[in-house]
Scaffold this motif. Structure first.
Motif, mmCIF file in Angstrom:
data_model
loop_
_atom_site.group_PDB
_atom_site.id
_atom_site.type_symbol
_atom_site.label_atom_id
_atom_site.label_comp_id
_atom_site.label_asym_id
_atom_site.label_seq_id
_atom_site.Cartn_x
_atom_site.Cartn_y
_atom_site.Cartn_z
ATOM 1 N N TRP A 83 0.631 -1.270 0.079
ATOM 2 C CA TRP A 83 -0.117 -0.023 0.102
ATOM 3 C C TRP A 83 0.814 1.219 0.193
ATOM 4 O O TRP A 83 0.559 2.143 -0.855
ATOM 5 C CB TRP A 83 -0.774 -0.159 1.313
ATOM 6 N N VAL A 84 2.083 1.294 0.720
ATOM 7 C CA VAL A 84 2.950 2.427 0.769
ATOM 8 C C VAL A 84 3.390 2.709 -0.479
ATOM 9 O O VAL A 84 3.540 3.722 -1.059
ATOM 10 C CB VAL A 84 3.909 2.174 1.944
ATOM 11 N N VAL A 85 3.977 1.660 -1.279
ATOM 12 C CA VAL A 85 4.581 1.764 -2.621
ATOM 13 C C VAL A 85 3.397 2.309 -3.713
ATOM 14 O O VAL A 85 3.854 2.910 -4.238
ATOM 15 C CB VAL A 85 5.150 0.476 -2.786
ATOM 16 N N MET A 86 2.287 1.643 -3.449
ATOM 17 C CA MET A 86 1.303 2.103 -4.328
ATOM 18 C C MET A 86 0.858 3.573 -4.088
ATOM 19 O O MET A 86 0.516 4.143 -5.032
ATOM 20 C CB MET A 86 0.107 1.086 -4.273
ATOM 21 N N ALA A 87 0.703 4.080 -2.884
ATOM 22 C CA ALA A 87 0.083 5.357 -2.490
ATOM 23 C C ALA A 87 1.299 6.407 -2.873
ATOM 24 O O ALA A 87 1.016 7.362 -3.014
ATOM 25 C CB ALA A 87 0.087 5.488 -1.026
ATOM 26 N N THR A 88 2.474 6.018 -3.099
ATOM 27 C CA THR A 88 3.492 7.075 -3.094
ATOM 28 C C THR A 88 4.565 6.628 -4.192
ATOM 29 O O THR A 88 5.846 6.189 -3.998
ATOM 30 C CB THR A 88 4.590 7.326 -1.742
ATOM 31 N N PRO A 89 3.774 6.379 -5.429
ATOM 32 C CA PRO A 89 4.718 5.905 -6.460
ATOM 33 C C PRO A 89 5.969 7.079 -7.118
ATOM 34 O O PRO A 89 6.900 6.367 -7.822
ATOM 35 C CB PRO A 89 3.838 5.746 -7.609
ATOM 36 N N ASP A 90 5.629 8.179 -6.531
ATOM 37 C CA ASP A 90 6.732 9.057 -7.111
ATOM 38 C C ASP A 90 8.033 9.072 -6.291
ATOM 39 O O ASP A 90 9.018 9.603 -6.693
ATOM 40 C CB ASP A 90 6.189 10.428 -7.161
ATOM 41 N N TRP A 91 8.212 8.303 -5.166
ATOM 42 C CA TRP A 91 9.303 8.398 -4.339
ATOM 43 C C TRP A 91 10.503 7.639 -5.021
ATOM 44 O O TRP A 91 10.394 6.438 -5.655
ATOM 45 C CB TRP A 91 9.207 7.600 -3.120
ATOM 46 N N ALA A 92 11.713 8.173 -5.063
ATOM 47 C CA ALA A 92 12.991 7.732 -5.939
ATOM 48 C C ALA A 92 13.211 6.262 -5.051
ATOM 49 O O ALA A 92 14.056 5.675 -5.942
ATOM 50 C CB ALA A 92 13.809 8.450 -5.878
ATOM 51 N N VAL A 93 13.120 6.151 -3.792
ATOM 52 C CA VAL A 93 13.402 4.970 -3.289
ATOM 53 C C VAL A 93 13.119 3.699 -3.842
ATOM 54 O O VAL A 93 13.740 2.720 -3.760
ATOM 55 C CB VAL A 93 13.421 5.148 -1.798
ATOM 56 N N TRP A 94 11.407 3.865 -4.382
ATOM 57 C CA TRP A 94 11.196 2.658 -5.008
ATOM 58 C C TRP A 94 11.584 2.332 -6.469
ATOM 59 O O TRP A 94 11.455 1.084 -6.837
ATOM 60 C CB TRP A 94 9.565 2.703 -5.091
ATOM 61 N N GLY A 95 12.489 3.217 -6.791
ATOM 62 C CA GLY A 95 12.954 3.080 -8.189
ATOM 63 C C GLY A 95 11.724 2.615 -9.333
ATOM 64 O O GLY A 95 10.909 3.348 -9.277
#
Length: 898
Positions: free
Chosen positions: A646-658
Motif C-alpha cells: 500500500w505504501v509503495v502504491m500510494a507514493t509511486p513518485d518516491w525515488a527509493v522505490w525505483g
C-alpha cells in the motif's frame, strides 16, 4: 548449583545423556493377570522381558509363604498392601516399577529383557545373527559386562559407557571368526544399520501418506460429502470449483431446522466436537498413572505440572531420608490426599519434547511402543480433520521414532544395546520431519539441531540416507496429487528489492516476538485455566470446550476455516491466475482502495488463530505446533506485506522505490512476507534456525530468497531469546520436570568439585576392609537408602582401607539380591578372591556379586574444576563420578548435583 532447574524428584538422572535405553521395548508380551481383588494403578508397560532363571542358593530357603519384608521394593506396593499395577499399554503390570516382590505369589519383575518370543527375534535367530554375534562374547569379555545384562528401569538413565564397551566386545567376538560364514556375518552386521534406515524411511513415508490422504477426506466431512463416493474429498470431487457432485449438509437436510446457512454451521460445530472427542478418547487409552510414591512432578504435556508436596531432601546427612513411598490402603484408589497419582498420556501432544529427552538418555517405557504408534496415528487423523488449530508435523517425529524403535527389534545389535539404538532413533526422528515438510535436508538438520544429543558422522550419513529413502517413497506415493513431496510449494518469479531489507528485518522482529509471547501465553493459560480442578480431572471436557469455541468463532472467517496447510499455502503463494490450488480469498488486490478490507480480514484471522492456537496447544489429542505457529506468523506477515504494498502504491513518485511502483500492483509480493513471517514465528516458538532456513528454501526452491529467509530467522531468534529464554520444548521439559541436561547452554562455573561433594557416610558405601564377604541384609538396607533418595540408577562404591576398588550399580545390586533364596542368612562376595564355594556342580554361585561390579569406575580428584566435571557428564554420558582425595575415596556425585 548453577544449571539445576528442577525441584527434587525421582533423581534428575543424568539430565539428558544418551538415547532411549530400552525405553521402548514395550508392548510385546502380556503378563499374568492379577486377581480381581487387587487394586490397579497404571504404569507404562514393561518391555518383553524375562528375568534370568533364579539361581538356587547353596543355603536353604525360608522365603516360602512370607509376606512383604525388608526386600519389598520402595517403588512398588507398600508392606501394608499388595497393589498390582495395570498398564494402559498392555496387561496389568507387576506391583512396582520393574522391581520384583520378594513375597510369595508375586508377579515376576521384567527389567532384564529377552526378545526370545518376538517375531523379529525368531527371524534373526533363523538368520544366525543372535547365535553368532553373541556366541563368543561371554568368553571374551570381563565380568563387568555380563552377556545377559540388567536392563534399564523406568525413569532411569542409560549407561552409555557400559553400552559402548559392551558393543566393542560384541564386535571383537564377531570378527574372531575367519571362515566364510564368519565374514558373511561381519558384512551382514555392518549392513544392519543401512537396512534399518531404509526400512524406517519407507514405513514412515507410508504412514505419512496414510495420514495425509485420510485427514484430507475426513476434514471435508464437516461441510458435506461427494455423491460419487464418500471417500472422495471436495478437491477431487470438484477439481474445477463448485459442482453438483458435492452436497453441503444444509442442502442435504433442506435447511432443517435453522435454515441452510445456520444448519451448516451447527453441523460443522457438531462434527468438530465429535472428531476432536473421538481423538481425545483414543488418546486417553494411553493414560499412564505414576503412583505418588515417585518423587516426580506431573509428567503431563498440558503444561500444568505441579510439584509433589512434601518432598524431602535427597541427601540428608543423618541418612534418614523420608521414603517417597506412601501408604496405600487396600481398596483405595490413591494415596493420601496430599499427593495424588501423577498422570501422563503417551499419545498426547506432539511428543517431540519426550523424544528429545529419550534420545538424551531418559527411560519412558511404552512411549515408543506399538500401541502408542497406532493410537497416535489414528488419533492424529481425527484431530487434524476436526479443524482444530493444530498440525500433524510435530507428531510425525514421534510416530517416526516409534517406527524406529520397533524396527530395532529385528536386530539384536540394536535391540540389546541402547547406545546403538539411539543411532536409529535419531535417523527416524529426522525422517519424520522429512516427510512432514517434504524437506529431506531440513530433516537431517532437525535431527542435528533439535532432537539428537550425540550425532557422530556415521549417524549423520545414515540419517541422510533414511531421509532420502522416506522422501523418495513419498514421491512415488504422491499423497498431494501434485507429484510433489512438499505439503505446499511456492515459486517466486520476481526477485526482492534492496529497500525491502528493512521490511524483512521488521518481519523477523515481530515474528520472533510473536513466538516468544506465544510461549508466555501458553504457560499462563496452563497455570490458570488448565489448573481448574474439573478441567485437570476431565481432559475430555477441555477438548470439547476448545472444539466448541473453534467451531463457534472459526467458522465465519474465510481464513480460519481452511486447513492449516492449505491456509499457509494461500498466505505464502504469489498471485497467479494460473494456480488452481489457490482459494478465492481476496488476497490479490489490484488497487490501493482494495488493500484495507484485506488487511481487516487478515488481522481478524490473526487474532482468532492466535487465540485458538494458545488454547489448543496442550489438550489431550495428538497435536503439533509447527504449522499452526507458521500460520499465525503467515497471517501477520501477509498483513505487513500488504502494508508495504500500500505504501509503495500510494507514493509511486518516491525515488527509493525505483521502477517498482511502475509495475502492475507493484513488485511487492505479500506472499514472501507471509512465508518469512511464518518461518520467523516458528523460530520464535521452537528456536530452530538453520533447519528452518533450509526448510523454507526447500519449500520455495528458490535461491533468490535464501538471504531474506536467513536474515529474518537470525533476527527472530535474537529477539525471541531476549524476550523468553526457553523454547516451547524447553518449557515442556522444564514444567514436566524431564531430566535433561541441555548441552546447548553451558552453565558458568567458578568453583571446584569439592564444593558439591557430600560427606562420606557409611550407609552409602560398601566397606570390605575386614572381609570381602558382606551380609545380604546390609546390602539391602543400603539399596533401600538409595531408593529413598530417588537414586534408582545410582551406585554403591566398594572401599578397601579407604581405597576405591569398584562400584556396583543399584539396578544390578537389586537384581543380584533378588536372586538370593535366603537373603536373611546369605553372605555376598564383593571382591574377586579364590573360590570359597565347596560345590562341584559347576553352576554359578548366586552369592558371588563380582560379575556385577565395575572394577574401574570413572573417578576425579576432589580439586578438579567444575567445568571438567560438567564436560565429563555431558560428553561421556555418565550417571555418577567417584571422587578421590590423594588417591582415597572422598565421595560420589551424580548429575543430580547439577
Amino acid at each position: 548449583m548453577t544449571g539445576r532447574r528442577h525441584a527434587p524428584r525421582l533423581r534428575e538422572t543424568r539430565d539428558g545423556f544418551g538415547a532411549d535405553r530400552n525405553n521402548n521395548n514395550s508392548n510385546e508380551n502380556e503378563e499374568t493377570q492379577p486377581s480381581q481383588s487387587s487394586q490397579y494403578l497404571s504404569l507404562p508397560s514393561s518391555p518383553t522381558s524375562f528375568r534370568r532363571p533364579r539361581i538356587m542358593s547353596r543355603r536353604p530357603s525360608n522365603s516360602e509363604g512370607t509376606g512383604p519384608d525388608e526386600r519389598s521394593p520402595l517403588l512398588g506396593a507398600p508392606r501394608t498392601s499388595r497393589i498390582r499395577i495395570a498398564s494402559a499399554h498392555g496387561s496389568p503390570r507387576v506391583p512396582h516399577l520393574s522391581r520384583n516382590q520378594s513375597y510369595a505369589d508375586s508377579v515376576k519383575s521384567h527389567r532384564h529383557h529377552s526378545r526370545a518370543n518376538s517375531w523379529g527375534s525368531r527371524l534373526i535367530q533363523a538368520l544366525g545373527d543372535r547365535q553368532e554375534s553373541y556366541g563368543g562374547i561371554a568368553d571374551s569379555k570381563s565380568s563387568l559386562y555380563p552377556d545377559d545384562r540388567v536392563w534399564y528401569d523406568q525413569f532411569t538413565s542409560t549407561d552409555w559407557v557400559h553400552d559402548s564397551i559392551a558393543d566393542a566386545y560384541r564386535v571383537k567376538a564377531l570378527r574372531q571368526r575367519k571362515d566364510f560364514w564368519g565374514r558373511v556375518y561381519v558384512l551382514f552386521d555392518g549392513a544392519q544399520g543401512w537396512i534399518l534406515s531404509a526400512l524406517v524411511g519407507f514405513i514412515v513415508a507410508v504412514l505419512a501418506y496414510a495420514v495425509n490422504v485420510s485427514e484430507a477426506t475426513v476434514f471435508d466431512f464437516k461441510d458435506g460429502y461427494c455423491q460419487r463416493g464418500w471417500l472422495i474429498n471436495e478437491k477431487r470431487c470438484c477439481p474445477h470449483g463448485k459442482c453438483t457432485d458435492w452436497r453441503d449438509w444444509g442442502e442435504v437436510l433442506n435447511g432443517f431446522p435453522f435454515g441452510q446457512k445456520y444448519t451448516e454451521w451447527v453441523v460443522y460445530i457438531i462434527m468438530v466436537i465429535t472428531l476432536a472427542s473421538l481423538s481425545c478418547l483414543m488418546t486417553l487409552t494411553t493414560k499412564t498413572v505414576v503412583p505418588s510414591a515417585y518423587r516426580l512432578t506431573t509428567l503431563d504435556e498440558n503444561l500444568a505440572a505441579e510439584n509433589a508436596a512434601h518432598m524431602g531432601d535427597h541427601d540428608n546427612d543423618d541418612g534418614t531420608n523420608i521414603s517417597p513411598r506412601h501408604s496405600y490402603v487396600e481398596g483405595q484408589g490413591s494415596s493420601s490426599s496430599e499427593n495424588a497419582p501423577m498422570i501422563y498420556y503417551s499419545a498426547a501432544g506432539s511428543g517431540v519434547a519426550e523424544v528429545r529427552v529419550i534420545l538424551s538418555g531418559f527411560v519412558l517405557h511404552g512411549f515408543l511402543g506399538l500401541k502408542t504408534l497406532l493410537i497416535k496415528t489414528l488419533g492424529l487423523i481425527l484431530s487434524v480433520a476436526s479443524g482444530l488449530s493444530l498440525g500433524k508435523e510435530g507428531p510425525y517425529v514421534h510416530i517416526a521414532t516409534c517406527v524406529g524403535n520397533i524396527a530395532c527389534r529385528l536386530f539384536s545389535k540394536y535391540d540389546r544395546n541402547d547406545a546403538k539404538r539411539r543411532e536409529v532413533l535419531s535417523a527416524a526422528a529426522a525422517a519424520g520431519v522429512a516427510v512432514a515438510f517434504g524437506a529431506p535436508l531440513g530433516g537431517v538438520l532437525f535431527g542435528l539441531e533439535e532432537v539428537a544429543y550425540f550425532f557422530p558422522a556415521k549417524t549423520l550419513f545414515r540419517t541422510f540416507f533414511c531421509c532420502i529413502t522416506a522422501a523418495l517413497t513419498l514421491k512415488f506415493l504422491n499423497p498431494y496429487g501434485t507429484h510433489k513431496i512438499v505439503m505446499f510449494q511456492v515459486r517466486y518469479l520476481v526477485d526482492w528489492e534492496y529497500f525491502e531489507i528493512g521490511s524483512f528485518i521488521l518481519v523477523g522482529v515481530l515474528g520472533g516476538a510473536a513466538g516468544a509471547l506465544f510461549i508466555k501465553a501458553s504457560r499462563r493459560w496452563a497455570k490458570t485455566f488448565r489448573r481448574i480442578p474439573v478441567i485437570k480431572s476431565y481432559p475430555l471436557l477441555e477438548v470439547v470446550l476448545v472444539a466448541f469455541v473453534t467451531g463457534l468463532i472459526g467458522y465465519w472467517n474465510v481464513f480460519t476455516k481452511l486447513p492449516v496447510a492449505k491456509l499457509l499455502y494461500n498466505l505464502a503463494a504469489p498471485c497467479d491466475d494460473r494456480d488452481n490450488n489457490l482459494e478465492n480469498l481476496g488476497l490479490c488486490p489490484e488497487g490501493v482502495d482494495q488493500i484495507p478490507p484485506v488487511l481487516w480480514n487478515l488481522l481478524t484471522a490473526f487474532l482468532i488463530k492466535g487465540f485458538l492456537t494458545i488454547i489448543t496447544f496442550g489438550i489431550k489429542v495428538p497435536a503439533g505446533i509447527y504449522v499452526p505457529s507458521m500460520v499465525v506468523g503467515g497471517l501477520m506477515g501477509r498483513s505487513i506485506g500488504h502494508v508495504v504494498q500500500w505504501v509503495v502504491m500510494a507514493t509511486p513518485d518516491w525515488a527509493v522505490w525505483g521502477t517498482c511502483s511502475a509495475t502492475r500492483a507493484t513488485c511487492i509480493q505479500p506472499g514472501v512476507y507471509g512465508l518469512i513471517a511464518a518461518g520467523s514465528t516458528m523460530c520464535g516458538v521452537t528456536r530452530l534456525s538453520v533447519t528452518l532456513a533450509v526448510i523454507l528454501f526447500e519449500l520455495t526452491g528458490s535461491l533468490d530468497y535464501v538471504l531474506p529467509f536467513s536474515l529474518a530467522i537470525l533476527v527472530a531468534k535474537w529477539v525471541a531469546d531476549a524476550i523468553e529464554p526457553l523454547s516451547i520444548y524447553d518449557l515442556l521439559t522444564e514444567m514436566n520436570s524431564y531430566p535433561f541436561l541441555n548441552n546447548k547452554h553451558k552453565p558458568i562455573f567458578t568453583s571446584e568439585l569439592a564444593d558439591i561433594v557430600p560427606r562420606v557416610r557409611k550407609e552409602r558405601i560398601i566397606d570390605i576392609s575386614t572381609s570381602p564377604v558382606v551380609p545380604a541384609m546390609s546390602l539391602r538396607t543400603k539399596l533401600e537408602l538409595l531408593h529413598r533418595a530417588g537414586e534408582l540408577d545410582g551406585g554403591l562404591p566398594i572401599i578397601r582401607h579407604g581405597i576405591l576398588v569398584g562400584l556396583i550399580p543399584a539396578p544390578d545390586l537389586e537384581y543380584a539380591l533378588d536372586n538370593l533364596q535366603d537373603e536373611g542368612s546369605s553372605l555376598c562376595l564383593m571382591a574377586s578372591v579364590p573360590t570359597i564355594d565347596d560345590s562341584d556342580d559347576g553352576s554359578p554361585d548366586p552369592t558371588d556379586f563380582t560379575p556385577y561390579i565395575d572394577p574401574a569406575p570413572v573417578a576425579l580428584d576432589i580439586r578438579s574444576p567444575m567445568d571438567l566435571v560438567y564436560e565429563c557428564f555431558v560428553k561421556l554420558g555418565l550417571r555418577y563420578i567417584c571422587i578421590l582425595r590423594d588417591g582415597k575415596y572422598a565421595g560420589m556425585v551424580s548429575c543430580f548435583s547439577f
